[in-house]
Design a protein around this motif. Structure first.
Motif, PDB file in Angstrom:
ATOM      1  N   VAL A 130      47.301  39.893  42.253  1.00 47.93           N
ATOM      2  CA  VAL A 130      46.164  39.381  43.018  1.00 47.93           C
ATOM      3  C   VAL A 130      44.992  39.212  42.067  1.00 47.93           C
ATOM      4  O   VAL A 130      44.684  40.121  41.287  1.00 47.93           O
ATOM      5  CB  VAL A 130      45.764  40.350  44.155  1.00 47.93           C
ATOM      6  CG1 VAL A 130      44.525  39.830  44.885  1.00 47.93           C
ATOM      7  CG2 VAL A 130      46.917  40.567  45.118  1.00 47.93           C
ATOM      8  N   VAL A 131      44.348  38.049  42.103  1.00 46.42           N
ATOM      9  CA  VAL A 131      43.146  37.834  41.302  1.00 46.42           C
ATOM     10  C   VAL A 131      42.002  37.460  42.235  1.00 46.42           C
ATOM     11  O   VAL A 131      42.194  36.722  43.209  1.00 46.42           O
ATOM     12  CB  VAL A 131      43.358  36.753  40.224  1.00 46.42           C
ATOM     13  CG1 VAL A 131      44.381  37.204  39.204  1.00 46.42           C
ATOM     14  CG2 VAL A 131      43.773  35.428  40.827  1.00 46.42           C
ATOM     15  N   THR A 132      40.804  37.983  41.932  1.00 44.10           N
ATOM     16  CA  THR A 132      39.623  37.729  42.745  1.00 44.10           C
ATOM     17  C   THR A 132      38.480  37.256  41.855  1.00 44.10           C
ATOM     18  O   THR A 132      38.601  37.209  40.630  1.00 44.10           O
ATOM     19  CB  THR A 132      39.180  38.994  43.501  1.00 44.10           C
ATOM     20  OG1 THR A 132      38.592  39.927  42.572  1.00 44.10           O
ATOM     21  CG2 THR A 132      40.360  39.665  44.200  1.00 44.10           C
ATOM     22  N   SER A 133      37.348  36.954  42.479  1.00 44.43           N
ATOM     23  CA  SER A 133      36.187  36.484  41.732  1.00 44.43           C
ATOM     24  C   SER A 133      35.708  37.509  40.726  1.00 44.43           C
ATOM     25  O   SER A 133      35.077  37.162  39.723  1.00 44.43           O
ATOM     26  CB  SER A 133      35.055  36.124  42.699  1.00 44.43           C
ATOM     27  OG  SER A 133      34.673  37.252  43.469  1.00 44.43           O
ATOM     28  N   PRO A 141      35.042  25.608  42.298  1.00 48.16           N
ATOM     29  CA  PRO A 141      36.105  24.738  41.789  1.00 48.16           C
ATOM     30  C   PRO A 141      36.384  24.835  40.285  1.00 48.16           C
ATOM     31  O   PRO A 141      37.138  24.016  39.762  1.00 48.16           O
ATOM     32  CB  PRO A 141      35.586  23.341  42.144  1.00 48.16           C
ATOM     33  CG  PRO A 141      34.114  23.475  42.038  1.00 48.16           C
ATOM     34  CD  PRO A 141      33.803  24.854  42.568  1.00 48.16           C
ATOM     35  N   ALA A 142      35.766  25.781  39.596  1.00 48.44           N
ATOM     36  CA  ALA A 142      36.141  26.017  38.201  1.00 48.44           C
ATOM     37  C   ALA A 142      37.606  26.453  38.162  1.00 48.44           C
ATOM     38  O   ALA A 142      38.116  27.045  39.121  1.00 48.44           O
ATOM     39  CB  ALA A 142      35.253  27.090  37.579  1.00 48.44           C
ATOM     40  N   PRO A 143      38.305  26.208  37.071  1.00 51.50           N
ATOM     41  CA  PRO A 143      39.738  26.501  37.015  1.00 51.50           C
ATOM     42  C   PRO A 143      40.065  27.945  36.674  1.00 51.50           C
ATOM     43  O   PRO A 143      41.252  28.310  36.631  1.00 51.50           O
ATOM     44  CB  PRO A 143      40.223  25.573  35.900  1.00 51.50           C
ATOM     45  CG  PRO A 143      39.052  25.471  34.974  1.00 51.50           C
ATOM     46  CD  PRO A 143      37.844  25.477  35.864  1.00 51.50           C
ATOM     47  N   ASP A 144      39.056  28.779  36.451  1.00 47.75           N
ATOM     48  CA  ASP A 144      39.280  30.124  35.908  1.00 47.75           C
ATOM     49  C   ASP A 144      40.281  30.941  36.711  1.00 47.75           C
ATOM     50  O   ASP A 144      41.177  31.585  36.139  1.00 47.75           O
ATOM     51  CB  ASP A 144      37.957  30.890  35.825  1.00 47.75           C
ATOM     52  CG  ASP A 144      36.922  30.203  34.958  1.00 47.75           C
ATOM     53  OD1 ASP A 144      36.923  28.957  34.905  1.00 47.75           O
ATOM     54  OD2 ASP A 144      36.084  30.894  34.358  1.00 47.75           O
ATOM     55  N   LEU A 145      40.128  30.961  38.041  1.00 44.27           N
ATOM     56  CA  LEU A 145      41.031  31.764  38.878  1.00 44.27           C
ATOM     57  C   LEU A 145      42.477  31.286  38.759  1.00 44.27           C
ATOM     58  O   LEU A 145      43.396  32.099  38.653  1.00 44.27           O
ATOM     59  CB  LEU A 145      40.588  31.696  40.342  1.00 44.27           C
ATOM     60  CG  LEU A 145      39.537  32.697  40.821  1.00 44.27           C
ATOM     61  CD1 LEU A 145      39.042  32.295  42.205  1.00 44.27           C
ATOM     62  CD2 LEU A 145      40.091  34.103  40.848  1.00 44.27           C
ATOM     63  N   VAL A 146      42.657  29.992  38.775  1.00 45.35           N
ATOM     64  CA  VAL A 146      44.010  29.437  38.688  1.00 45.35           C
ATOM     65  C   VAL A 146      44.608  29.715  37.317  1.00 45.35           C
ATOM     66  O   VAL A 146      45.788  30.089  37.201  1.00 45.35           O
ATOM     67  CB  VAL A 146      44.005  27.925  38.988  1.00 45.35           C
ATOM     68  CG1 VAL A 146      45.417  27.366  38.939  1.00 45.35           C
ATOM     69  CG2 VAL A 146      43.369  27.650  40.349  1.00 45.35           C
ATOM     70  N   GLU A 147      43.810  29.565  36.281  1.00 48.02           N
ATOM     71  CA  GLU A 147      44.299  29.827  34.930  1.00 48.02           C
ATOM     72  C   GLU A 147      44.671  31.291  34.751  1.00 48.02           C
ATOM     73  O   GLU A 147      45.694  31.607  34.122  1.00 48.02           O
ATOM     74  CB  GLU A 147      43.242  29.411  33.913  1.00 48.02           C
ATOM     75  CG  GLU A 147      43.046  27.904  33.842  1.00 48.02           C
ATOM     76  CD  GLU A 147      41.873  27.485  32.973  1.00 48.02           C
ATOM     77  OE1 GLU A 147      41.789  26.301  32.625  1.00 48.02           O
ATOM     78  OE2 GLU A 147      41.018  28.355  32.653  1.00 48.02           O
ATOM     79  N   LEU A 148      43.861  32.196  35.315  1.00 48.38           N
ATOM     80  CA  LEU A 148      44.197  33.615  35.223  1.00 48.38           C
ATOM     81  C   LEU A 148      45.462  33.931  36.008  1.00 48.38           C
ATOM     82  O   LEU A 148      46.314  34.709  35.561  1.00 48.38           O
ATOM     83  CB  LEU A 148      43.035  34.468  35.735  1.00 48.38           C
ATOM     84  CG  LEU A 148      43.265  35.979  35.718  1.00 48.38           C
ATOM     85  CD1 LEU A 148      43.573  36.482  34.315  1.00 48.38           C
ATOM     86  CD2 LEU A 148      42.051  36.718  36.295  1.00 48.38           C
ATOM     87  N   ALA A 149      45.601  33.310  37.185  1.00 41.22           N
ATOM     88  CA  ALA A 149      46.812  33.512  37.978  1.00 41.22           C
ATOM     89  C   ALA A 149      48.043  33.047  37.212  1.00 41.22           C
ATOM     90  O   ALA A 149      49.086  33.712  37.223  1.00 41.22           O
ATOM     91  CB  ALA A 149      46.697  32.770  39.303  1.00 41.22           C
ATOM     92  N   LEU A 150      47.919  31.929  36.526  1.00 44.27           N
ATOM     93  CA  LEU A 150      49.027  31.438  35.702  1.00 44.27           C
ATOM     94  C   LEU A 150      49.370  32.431  34.611  1.00 44.27           C
ATOM     95  O   LEU A 150      50.549  32.711  34.346  1.00 44.27           O
ATOM     96  CB  LEU A 150      48.635  30.099  35.066  1.00 44.27           C
ATOM     97  CG  LEU A 150      48.718  28.850  35.931  1.00 44.27           C
ATOM     98  CD1 LEU A 150      48.118  27.667  35.190  1.00 44.27           C
ATOM     99  CD2 LEU A 150      50.151  28.553  36.326  1.00 44.27           C
ATOM    100  N   ASP A 151      48.345  32.963  33.976  1.00 47.77           N
ATOM    101  CA  ASP A 151      48.562  33.932  32.904  1.00 47.77           C
ATOM    102  C   ASP A 151      49.249  35.191  33.432  1.00 47.77           C
ATOM    103  O   ASP A 151      50.165  35.726  32.793  1.00 47.77           O
ATOM    104  CB  ASP A 151      47.216  34.284  32.260  1.00 47.77           C
ATOM    105  CG  ASP A 151      47.370  35.220  31.079  1.00 47.77           C
ATOM    106  OD1 ASP A 151      47.999  34.818  30.080  1.00 47.77           O
ATOM    107  OD2 ASP A 151      46.858  36.358  31.143  1.00 47.77           O
ATOM    108  N   ARG A 152      48.821  35.630  34.615  1.00 45.13           N
ATOM    109  CA  ARG A 152      49.416  36.838  35.199  1.00 45.13           C
ATOM    110  C   ARG A 152      50.867  36.589  35.611  1.00 45.13           C
ATOM    111  O   ARG A 152      51.701  37.496  35.571  1.00 45.13           O
ATOM    112  CB  ARG A 152      48.601  37.268  36.427  1.00 45.13           C
ATOM    113  CG  ARG A 152      47.164  37.697  36.109  1.00 45.13           C
ATOM    114  CD  ARG A 152      47.047  39.142  35.715  1.00 45.13           C
ATOM    115  NE  ARG A 152      45.677  39.559  35.511  1.00 45.13           N
ATOM    116  CZ  ARG A 152      44.877  40.035  36.467  1.00 45.13           C
ATOM    117  NH1 ARG A 152      45.325  40.129  37.712  1.00 45.13           N
ATOM    118  NH2 ARG A 152      43.650  40.406  36.170  1.00 45.13           N
TER     119      ARG A 152
END
Length: 218
Positions: A130-133, A141-152
Motif C-alpha cells: 500500500v502506498v499513500t501520499s 496527477p503527478a506520477p510519483d504514487l504510480v511510480e512508487l507502486a511499480l517499484d514496490r
C-alpha cells in the motif's frame, strides 16, 4: 495480460468522492471562501497538495493552504462513517489474487484515512503493498504514487485502475496503461481523454475485462 494491478482507493474501491467534495466545501468556508461543490467534485482524486491551488488559486495556497488541508481532514473525519465500499470491491480484489496478479493499492489520501477505508474492503489482506501520499513528494496527477507502486511491485506488466481523470494523468505520466471505472462520477469521454484505454461501469465489469484480456492472450 498484466501481472500487476495498481488500484486507486477513494472513488474506486470505496464510494467516498462526494463526501470528499463536501468536506472540501466546508473546509474552504472556514476561511471565507465559497466554491461550487461541482467544481470541487471535479478535483477529487487530486492530492490535497495540489488541489488547493487548482480550485482556489496560488494566493489561497500561500495564504492558508496547510490550514485548509487540515480542515478538510477534520471535515472528512466527520463524514467517514457514511463511506461504504462498493458492493463488488472485494470480488475484484479476490479475483485478481485468484488470477495470481500482484495488487498494490495507491491513494493520494493520508495513511490514517487509507487505513480506515482499506478496512472496509479488507484491503491489506489482498494487497501486496500500500502506498499513500505520505510516501511521496507529490500526489496525483503527478506520477510519483504510480511510480512508487511499480517499484514496490517489482518487475512485470502493470495496469492502473482508477475512477478520476487525475488517476489517468498520473498513469500516462508514469507510462502505465489506465483502466477506468465510472464510480467516481467522471464521464466516459473525460476518462478517455485522460488516457483510459477502457472504461467500465463497475468493478465486476472491470474484472471480467481483465480476465477477457487473459483469455485473448492465451
Amino acid at each position: 495480460m498484466p501481472d500487476t494491478a495498481i488500484l486507486d482507493v477513494d472513488g474506486t474501491l470505496v464510494d467516498s468522492n462526494y463526501q470528499h467534495a463536501l468536506a472540501w466545501y466546508r473546509a474552504f468556508r472556514r476561511f471565507g471562501t465559497t466554491l461550487p461543490i461541482w467544481r470541487l467534485h471535479r478535483a477529487v482524486g487530486m492530492g490535497g497538495d495540489q488541489l488547493v491551488t487548482h480550485v482556489a488559486g496560488e494566493q489561497a495556497e500561500s495564504g492558508y493552504g496547510d490550514d485548509v488541508r487540515a480542515a478538510h481532514g477534520e471535515e472528512f473525519d466527520s463524514l467517514i462513517g457514511e463511506v461504504a465500499a462498493f458492493d463488488d470491491a472485494e470480488r475484484l480484489l479476490s479475483g485478481l489474487r485468484e488470477d495470481r496478479m500482484r495488487v498494490v493499492l495507491a491513494t493520494s489520501g493520508s495513511s490514517e484515512v487509507a487505513g480506515h477505508l482499506l478496512g472496509l474492503v479488507d484491503g491489506r489482506s489482498y494487497a501486496h503493498d500500500v502506498v499513500t501520499s505520505a510516501d511521496v513528494e507529490a500526489s496525483k496527477p503527478a506520477p510519483d504514487l504510480v511510480e512508487l507502486a511499480l517499484d514496490r511491485a517489482g518487475d512485470g506488466d502493470a495496469v492502473l485502475v482508477g475512477d478520476s481523470v487525475w488517476d489517468g494523468q498520473a498513469g500516462v505520466r508514469a507510462g502505465v496503461p489506465f483502466l477506468a471505472v465510472r464510480t467516481g462520477g467522471f464521464s466516459d469521454d473525460e476518462l478517455t481523454e485522460a488516457g483510459a484505454r477502457h472504461v467500465v461501469a463497475s468493478l465486476s465489469e472491470l474484472l471480467d475485462h481483465i480476465r477477457g484480456q487473459g483469455r485473448s492472450a492465451a
